[in-house]
Write a protein that holds these residues in place. Structure first.
Motif, mmCIF file in Angstrom:
data_model
loop_
_atom_site.group_PDB
_atom_site.id
_atom_site.type_symbol
_atom_site.label_atom_id
_atom_site.label_comp_id
_atom_site.label_asym_id
_atom_site.label_seq_id
_atom_site.Cartn_x
_atom_site.Cartn_y
_atom_site.Cartn_z
ATOM 1 N N ARG A 67 -14.233 48.892 -61.625
ATOM 2 C CA ARG A 67 -14.863 48.193 -60.497
ATOM 3 C C ARG A 67 -13.831 47.497 -59.618
ATOM 4 N NH1 ARG A 67 -18.916 45.116 -64.384
ATOM 5 N NH2 ARG A 67 -16.856 44.855 -65.241
ATOM 6 N N ASP A 68 -12.627 47.304 -60.157
ATOM 7 C CA ASP A 68 -11.577 46.593 -59.436
ATOM 8 C C ASP A 68 -10.485 47.513 -58.888
ATOM 9 O OD1 ASP A 68 -12.854 44.158 -59.984
ATOM 10 O OD2 ASP A 68 -11.859 44.012 -61.930
ATOM 11 N N ILE A 69 -10.697 48.812 -58.985
ATOM 12 C CA ILE A 69 -9.765 49.795 -58.427
ATOM 13 C C ILE A 69 -10.495 50.514 -57.306
ATOM 14 C CG2 ILE A 69 -8.429 51.890 -58.851
ATOM 15 C CD1 ILE A 69 -8.190 51.004 -61.791
ATOM 16 N N THR A 70 -10.014 50.351 -56.086
ATOM 17 C CA THR A 70 -10.648 51.027 -54.955
ATOM 18 C C THR A 70 -9.961 52.371 -54.689
ATOM 19 O OG1 THR A 70 -9.224 50.102 -53.220
ATOM 20 C CG2 THR A 70 -11.184 48.791 -53.880
ATOM 21 N N LEU A 71 -10.656 53.219 -53.986
ATOM 22 C CA LEU A 71 -10.036 54.481 -53.593
ATOM 23 C C LEU A 71 -8.889 54.240 -52.620
ATOM 24 C CD1 LEU A 71 -12.982 57.021 -53.330
ATOM 25 C CD2 LEU A 71 -11.499 56.486 -55.269
ATOM 26 N N ALA A 118 -11.029 51.693 -44.383
ATOM 27 C CA ALA A 118 -12.169 50.796 -44.624
ATOM 28 C C ALA A 118 -13.169 51.447 -45.570
ATOM 29 C CB ALA A 118 -12.836 50.420 -43.299
ATOM 30 N N GLU A 119 -13.427 52.724 -45.381
ATOM 31 C CA GLU A 119 -14.359 53.429 -46.281
ATOM 32 C C GLU A 119 -13.796 53.517 -47.692
ATOM 33 O OE1 GLU A 119 -17.568 55.264 -47.886
ATOM 34 O OE2 GLU A 119 -17.433 54.265 -45.939
ATOM 35 N N LEU A 120 -12.519 53.837 -47.811
ATOM 36 C CA LEU A 120 -11.894 53.916 -49.134
ATOM 37 C C LEU A 120 -11.881 52.554 -49.819
ATOM 38 C CD1 LEU A 120 -8.886 56.327 -48.446
ATOM 39 C CD2 LEU A 120 -11.127 56.877 -49.433
ATOM 40 N N ALA A 121 -11.724 51.487 -49.059
ATOM 41 C CA ALA A 121 -11.721 50.132 -49.627
ATOM 42 C C ALA A 121 -13.101 49.743 -50.152
ATOM 43 C CB ALA A 121 -11.248 49.120 -48.581
ATOM 44 N N ARG A 122 -14.158 50.336 -49.600
ATOM 45 C CA ARG A 122 -15.530 50.036 -50.042
ATOM 46 C C ARG A 122 -15.928 50.808 -51.292
ATOM 47 N NH1 ARG A 122 -16.540 49.887 -44.399
ATOM 48 N NH2 ARG A 122 -16.962 52.118 -44.327
ATOM 49 N N THR A 123 -15.165 51.824 -51.637
ATOM 50 C CA THR A 123 -15.525 52.696 -52.749
ATOM 51 C C THR A 123 -14.593 52.429 -53.925
ATOM 52 O OG1 THR A 123 -16.188 54.367 -51.139
ATOM 53 C CG2 THR A 123 -15.936 55.097 -53.413
ATOM 54 N N LEU A 125 -13.459 53.043 -58.167
ATOM 55 C CA LEU A 125 -13.420 54.055 -59.219
ATOM 56 C C LEU A 125 -14.735 54.037 -59.996
ATOM 57 C CD1 LEU A 125 -11.841 56.260 -60.688
ATOM 58 C CD2 LEU A 125 -10.821 54.462 -62.108
ATOM 59 N N ALA A 126 -15.335 52.870 -60.157
ATOM 60 C CA ALA A 126 -16.637 52.786 -60.834
ATOM 61 C C ALA A 126 -17.697 53.569 -60.057
ATOM 62 C CB ALA A 126 -17.055 51.330 -60.997
ATOM 63 N N ASP A 127 -17.649 53.544 -58.741
ATOM 64 C CA ASP A 127 -18.580 54.337 -57.930
ATOM 65 C C ASP A 127 -18.384 55.833 -58.210
ATOM 66 O OD1 ASP A 127 -19.581 52.025 -56.610
ATOM 67 O OD2 ASP A 127 -18.000 52.170 -55.081
ATOM 68 N N VAL A 128 -17.135 56.254 -58.276
ATOM 69 C CA VAL A 128 -16.829 57.659 -58.563
ATOM 70 C C VAL A 128 -17.348 58.023 -59.951
ATOM 71 C CG1 VAL A 128 -14.946 59.311 -58.966
ATOM 72 C CG2 VAL A 128 -14.830 57.736 -57.024
ATOM 73 N N LEU A 129 -17.097 57.152 -60.930
ATOM 74 C CA LEU A 129 -17.561 57.421 -62.292
ATOM 75 C C LEU A 129 -19.085 57.498 -62.354
ATOM 76 C CD1 LEU A 129 -15.102 55.089 -64.221
ATOM 77 C CD2 LEU A 129 -15.016 57.602 -64.064
ATOM 78 N N GLY A 130 -19.772 56.654 -61.585
ATOM 79 C CA GLY A 130 -21.227 56.700 -61.527
ATOM 80 C C GLY A 130 -21.705 58.019 -60.947
ATOM 81 N N ASP A 131 -21.065 58.471 -59.876
ATOM 82 C CA ASP A 131 -21.403 59.759 -59.277
ATOM 83 C C ASP A 131 -21.176 60.897 -60.264
ATOM 84 O OD1 ASP A 131 -22.093 58.487 -56.928
ATOM 85 O OD2 ASP A 131 -20.303 59.152 -55.814
ATOM 86 N N LEU A 132 -20.045 60.832 -60.969
ATOM 87 C CA LEU A 132 -19.740 61.870 -61.967
ATOM 88 C C LEU A 132 -20.815 61.907 -63.058
ATOM 89 C CD1 LEU A 132 -15.893 61.409 -62.364
ATOM 90 C CD2 LEU A 132 -17.046 63.412 -61.425
ATOM 91 N N ALA A 133 -21.201 60.741 -63.549
ATOM 92 C CA ALA A 133 -22.220 60.668 -64.605
ATOM 93 C C ALA A 133 -23.556 61.227 -64.111
ATOM 94 C CB ALA A 133 -22.384 59.225 -65.078
ATOM 95 N N ALA A 134 -23.916 60.899 -62.883
ATOM 96 C CA ALA A 134 -25.172 61.396 -62.331
ATOM 97 C C ALA A 134 -25.137 62.926 -62.193
ATOM 98 C CB ALA A 134 -25.443 60.737 -60.974
ATOM 99 N N ARG A 135 -24.010 63.452 -61.773
ATOM 100 C CA ARG A 135 -23.899 64.909 -61.595
ATOM 101 C C ARG A 135 -23.856 65.641 -62.928
ATOM 102 N NH1 ARG A 135 -22.721 66.259 -56.297
ATOM 103 N NH2 ARG A 135 -22.107 64.504 -55.019
ATOM 104 N N ALA A 136 -23.266 64.999 -63.940
ATOM 105 C CA ALA A 136 -23.162 65.612 -65.263
ATOM 106 C C ALA A 136 -24.498 65.604 -66.008
ATOM 107 C CB ALA A 136 -22.082 64.924 -66.084
#
Length: 137
Positions: A67-71, A118-123, A125-136
């Motif tokens: 949650r503390d690592i942004t894209l 700005a978009e990368l700063a809003r996203t 790694l936890a967001d990416v992991l959530g997307d991955l979990a939803a897709r899996a």
């Protein structure tokens, strides 16, 4: 921007989910590349203090919660402060287009770079992991 950025996000995602099994060979198999590429990207992420490794020990650990690592953190780890947009170096100064194109493009490219960052700063790694979990599933 080259593919190292996408590889870096992939690497961090794998390490976040499987830190004990995150050897460069394991990660390379998931990414579909050579372990040397993974070691190069891992070195960039380590220098940016996004992960830690131990020499001679397989695996790696994130230095912060996902949650503390942004894209944007990952982007800067791989690309530094350089802009994704590059200007050509030698436009002809006597040409009305050549004499003014760099200043014109710098303004436009600067706005586009700021919007991307700005978009990368809003996203996170936890967001990416959530997307991955939803897709899996």
């Amino acid at each position: 921007m080259n593919s190292q950025y996408a590889v870096a996000v992939h690497v961090l995602s794998i390490i976040s989910q499987f830190p004990e099994h995150a050897s460069s060979a394991d990660i390379a198999a998931s990414v579909g590349t050579n372990p040397v590429v993974i070691r190069t990207v891992t070195g960039l992420l380590r220098r940016a203090d996004l992960l830690t490794t131990q020499q001679g020990v397989s695996g790696a650990r994130l230095t912060r919660d996902p949650r503390d690592i942004t894209l944007l953190d990952v982007y800067r780890a791989v690309n530094g402060e350089a802009s994704v947009f590059r200007l050509h170096e030698h436009p002809h100064p006597a040409c009305p287009v050549g004499a003014n194109i760099q200043a014109t493009l710098e303004a436009r490219f600067g706005c586009a770079q700021a919007a991307m960052e700005a978009e990368l700063a809003r996203t996170t790694l936890a967001d990416v992991l959530g997307d991955l979990a939803a897709r899996a599933g």
